[in-house]
Design a protein around this motif. Structure first.
Motif, PDB file in Angstrom:
ATOM      1  N   ASN A  22       1.201  -1.009  -2.689  1.00 28.90           N
ATOM      2  CA  ASN A  22      -0.219  -0.701  -2.776  1.00 28.90           C
ATOM      3  C   ASN A  22      -0.828  -1.526  -3.912  1.00 28.90           C
ATOM      4  OD1 ASN A  22      -2.727   0.413  -2.795  1.00 28.90           O
ATOM      5  ND2 ASN A  22      -2.069   2.494  -3.308  1.00 28.90           N
ATOM      6  N   PRO A  23      -1.697  -2.492  -3.606  1.00 26.25           N
ATOM      7  CA  PRO A  23      -2.269  -3.312  -4.676  1.00 26.25           C
ATOM      8  C   PRO A  23      -3.278  -2.570  -5.549  1.00 26.25           C
ATOM      9  CG  PRO A  23      -3.172  -3.963  -2.558  1.00 26.25           C
ATOM     10  CD  PRO A  23      -2.104  -2.948  -2.278  1.00 26.25           C
ATOM     11  N   ARG A  24      -3.684  -1.387  -5.160  1.00 29.19           N
ATOM     12  CA  ARG A  24      -4.628  -0.615  -5.988  1.00 29.19           C
ATOM     13  C   ARG A  24      -3.918   0.108  -7.122  1.00 29.19           C
ATOM     14  NH1 ARG A  24      -8.918   1.933  -1.682  1.00 29.19           N
ATOM     15  NH2 ARG A  24      -9.459  -0.063  -0.725  1.00 29.19           N
ATOM     16  N   ASN A  25      -2.601   0.211  -7.062  1.00 33.26           N
ATOM     17  CA  ASN A  25      -1.812   0.799  -8.134  1.00 33.26           C
ATOM     18  C   ASN A  25      -1.319  -0.345  -9.020  1.00 33.26           C
ATOM     19  OD1 ASN A  25       0.500   1.773  -9.615  1.00 33.26           O
ATOM     20  ND2 ASN A  25       0.446   3.571  -8.293  1.00 33.26           N
ATOM     21  N   PRO A  26      -1.407  -0.229 -10.353  1.00 31.69           N
ATOM     22  CA  PRO A  26      -0.967  -1.320 -11.228  1.00 31.69           C
ATOM     23  C   PRO A  26       0.503  -1.690 -11.028  1.00 31.69           C
ATOM     24  CG  PRO A  26      -2.173   0.324 -12.494  1.00 31.69           C
ATOM     25  CD  PRO A  26      -1.999   0.872 -11.121  1.00 31.69           C
ATOM     26  N   LEU A  27       1.359  -0.706 -10.810  1.00 30.20           N
ATOM     27  CA  LEU A  27       2.769  -1.001 -10.573  1.00 30.20           C
ATOM     28  C   LEU A  27       2.949  -1.699  -9.219  1.00 30.20           C
ATOM     29  CD1 LEU A  27       5.682  -0.845 -11.479  1.00 30.20           C
ATOM     30  CD2 LEU A  27       5.799   1.452 -10.476  1.00 30.20           C
ATOM     31  N   GLY A  28       2.224  -1.272  -8.213  1.00 31.27           N
ATOM     32  CA  GLY A  28       2.283  -1.936  -6.911  1.00 31.27           C
ATOM     33  C   GLY A  28       1.827  -3.380  -6.999  1.00 31.27           C
ATOM     34  N   LEU A  29       0.766  -3.634  -7.760  1.00 30.44           N
ATOM     35  CA  LEU A  29       0.285  -5.002  -7.959  1.00 30.44           C
ATOM     36  C   LEU A  29       1.321  -5.831  -8.709  1.00 30.44           C
ATOM     37  CD1 LEU A  29      -2.077  -6.934  -7.534  1.00 30.44           C
ATOM     38  CD2 LEU A  29      -2.990  -6.161  -9.726  1.00 30.44           C
ATOM     39  N   ALA A  30       1.967  -5.246  -9.709  1.00 22.33           N
ATOM     40  CA  ALA A  30       3.022  -5.952 -10.445  1.00 22.33           C
ATOM     41  C   ALA A  30       4.202  -6.261  -9.524  1.00 22.33           C
ATOM     42  CB  ALA A  30       3.480  -5.121 -11.638  1.00 22.33           C
ATOM     43  N   LEU A  31       4.544  -5.350  -8.625  1.00 24.35           N
ATOM     44  CA  LEU A  31       5.625  -5.607  -7.672  1.00 24.35           C
ATOM     45  C   LEU A  31       5.257  -6.734  -6.711  1.00 24.35           C
ATOM     46  CD1 LEU A  31       6.795  -1.973  -6.859  1.00 24.35           C
ATOM     47  CD2 LEU A  31       8.081  -3.730  -8.061  1.00 24.35           C
ATOM     48  N   ILE A  32       4.019  -6.799  -6.296  1.00 30.06           N
ATOM     49  CA  ILE A  32       3.570  -7.882  -5.413  1.00 30.06           C
ATOM     50  C   ILE A  32       3.691  -9.223  -6.136  1.00 30.06           C
ATOM     51  CG2 ILE A  32       1.557  -8.877  -4.275  1.00 30.06           C
ATOM     52  CD1 ILE A  32       0.671  -5.994  -3.654  1.00 30.06           C
ATOM     53  N   VAL A  33       3.198  -9.301  -7.354  1.00 32.69           N
ATOM     54  CA  VAL A  33       3.256 -10.549  -8.124  1.00 32.69           C
ATOM     55  C   VAL A  33       4.711 -10.936  -8.394  1.00 32.69           C
ATOM     56  CG1 VAL A  33       2.681 -11.604 -10.344  1.00 32.69           C
ATOM     57  CG2 VAL A  33       0.979 -10.250  -9.125  1.00 32.69           C
ATOM     58  N   GLY A  34       5.533  -9.975  -8.783  1.00 29.32           N
ATOM     59  CA  GLY A  34       6.952 -10.250  -9.046  1.00 29.32           C
ATOM     60  C   GLY A  34       7.692 -10.735  -7.808  1.00 29.32           C
ATOM     61  N   THR A  35       7.398 -10.134  -6.666  1.00 33.28           N
ATOM     62  CA  THR A  35       8.029 -10.562  -5.422  1.00 33.28           C
ATOM     63  C   THR A  35       7.617 -11.976  -5.062  1.00 33.28           C
ATOM     64  OG1 THR A  35       8.110  -8.272  -4.639  1.00 33.28           O
ATOM     65  CG2 THR A  35       8.319  -9.998  -2.983  1.00 33.28           C
ATOM     66  N   MET A  36       6.336 -12.286  -5.236  1.00 35.06           N
ATOM     67  CA  MET A  36       5.860 -13.631  -4.928  1.00 35.06           C
ATOM     68  C   MET A  36       6.507 -14.671  -5.849  1.00 35.06           C
ATOM     69  SD  MET A  36       3.823 -13.339  -2.386  1.00 35.06           S
ATOM     70  CE  MET A  36       2.733 -14.723  -2.367  1.00 35.06           C
ATOM     71  N   LEU A  37       6.642 -14.355  -7.142  1.00 32.28           N
ATOM     72  CA  LEU A  37       7.294 -15.280  -8.073  1.00 32.28           C
ATOM     73  C   LEU A  37       8.768 -15.474  -7.720  1.00 32.28           C
ATOM     74  CD1 LEU A  37       5.748 -14.185 -11.486  1.00 32.28           C
ATOM     75  CD2 LEU A  37       5.342 -16.309 -10.245  1.00 32.28           C
ATOM     76  N   PHE A  38       9.454 -14.405  -7.373  1.00 30.32           N
ATOM     77  CA  PHE A  38      10.861 -14.481  -7.014  1.00 30.32           C
ATOM     78  C   PHE A  38      11.059 -15.335  -5.756  1.00 30.32           C
ATOM     79  CE2 PHE A  38      14.508 -12.849  -4.614  1.00 30.32           C
ATOM     80  CZ  PHE A  38      15.517 -13.099  -5.525  1.00 30.32           C
ATOM     81  N   VAL A  39      10.283 -15.071  -4.727  1.00 31.13           N
ATOM     82  CA  VAL A  39      10.414 -15.821  -3.471  1.00 31.13           C
ATOM     83  C   VAL A  39      10.053 -17.291  -3.694  1.00 31.13           C
ATOM     84  CG1 VAL A  39       9.458 -16.081  -1.140  1.00 31.13           C
ATOM     85  CG2 VAL A  39      10.085 -13.822  -1.979  1.00 31.13           C
ATOM     86  N   GLY A  40       9.009 -17.567  -4.461  1.00 38.72           N
ATOM     87  CA  GLY A  40       8.629 -18.947  -4.747  1.00 38.72           C
ATOM     88  C   GLY A  40       9.717 -19.695  -5.508  1.00 38.72           C
ATOM     89  N   THR A  41      10.318 -19.032  -6.497  1.00 38.43           N
ATOM     90  CA  THR A  41      11.402 -19.643  -7.260  1.00 38.43           C
ATOM     91  C   THR A  41      12.603 -19.934  -6.369  1.00 38.43           C
ATOM     92  OG1 THR A  41      10.671 -18.489  -9.250  1.00 38.43           O
ATOM     93  CG2 THR A  41      12.915 -19.350  -9.255  1.00 38.43           C
ATOM     94  N   MET A  42      12.962 -18.991  -5.515  1.00 37.35           N
ATOM     95  CA  MET A  42      14.098 -19.199  -4.609  1.00 37.35           C
ATOM     96  C   MET A  42      13.834 -20.349  -3.641  1.00 37.35           C
ATOM     97  SD  MET A  42      16.686 -17.349  -5.245  1.00 37.35           S
ATOM     98  CE  MET A  42      16.456 -17.191  -6.979  1.00 37.35           C
ATOM     99  N   LEU A  43      12.617 -20.460  -3.137  1.00 38.61           N
ATOM    100  CA  LEU A  43      12.290 -21.559  -2.229  1.00 38.61           C
ATOM    101  C   LEU A  43      12.390 -22.914  -2.931  1.00 38.61           C
ATOM    102  CD1 LEU A  43       9.311 -20.092  -0.172  1.00 38.61           C
ATOM    103  CD2 LEU A  43      11.609 -20.603   0.636  1.00 38.61           C
TER     104      LEU A  43
END
Length: 82
Positions: A22-43
């Motif tokens: 849920n991007p409306r929750n600060p933790l949910g937004l942090a999880l979205i950003v963290g997932t995107m950084l992780f996937v980008g780094t792996m690629l």
């Protein structure tokens, strides 16, 4: 906006048992950003074949013969005894 009332995960309307961050929750937004950084780094690592995706090094060539036996040279032997 009440961020404390928003859940971290929300049920998706597309499926029965699917959830999303849920991007409306600060933790949910942090999880979205963290997932995107992780996937980008792996690629990037996969593309450059670096890190855990680095190929194994070539084995070193053998410098010693596979056995220790060598025949004596015919010129190194002494003449037969008297």
């Amino acid at each position: 906006m009440h961020d404390d009332d928003e859940p971290v995960f929300r049920r998706s309307t597309w499926g029965t048992n699917r959830y999303y961050y849920n991007p409306r929750n600060p933790l949910g937004l942090a999880l979205i950003v963290g997932t995107m950084l992780f996937v980008g780094t792996m690629l990037i690592l996969v593309t450059n074949r670096a890190g855990p995706f680095k190929p194994a090094p070539d084995p070193a060539p053998l410098t010693t013969p596979p056995y220790d036996y060598s025949r004596p040279s015919p010129w190194s032997s002494s003449p037969p005894g008297p």
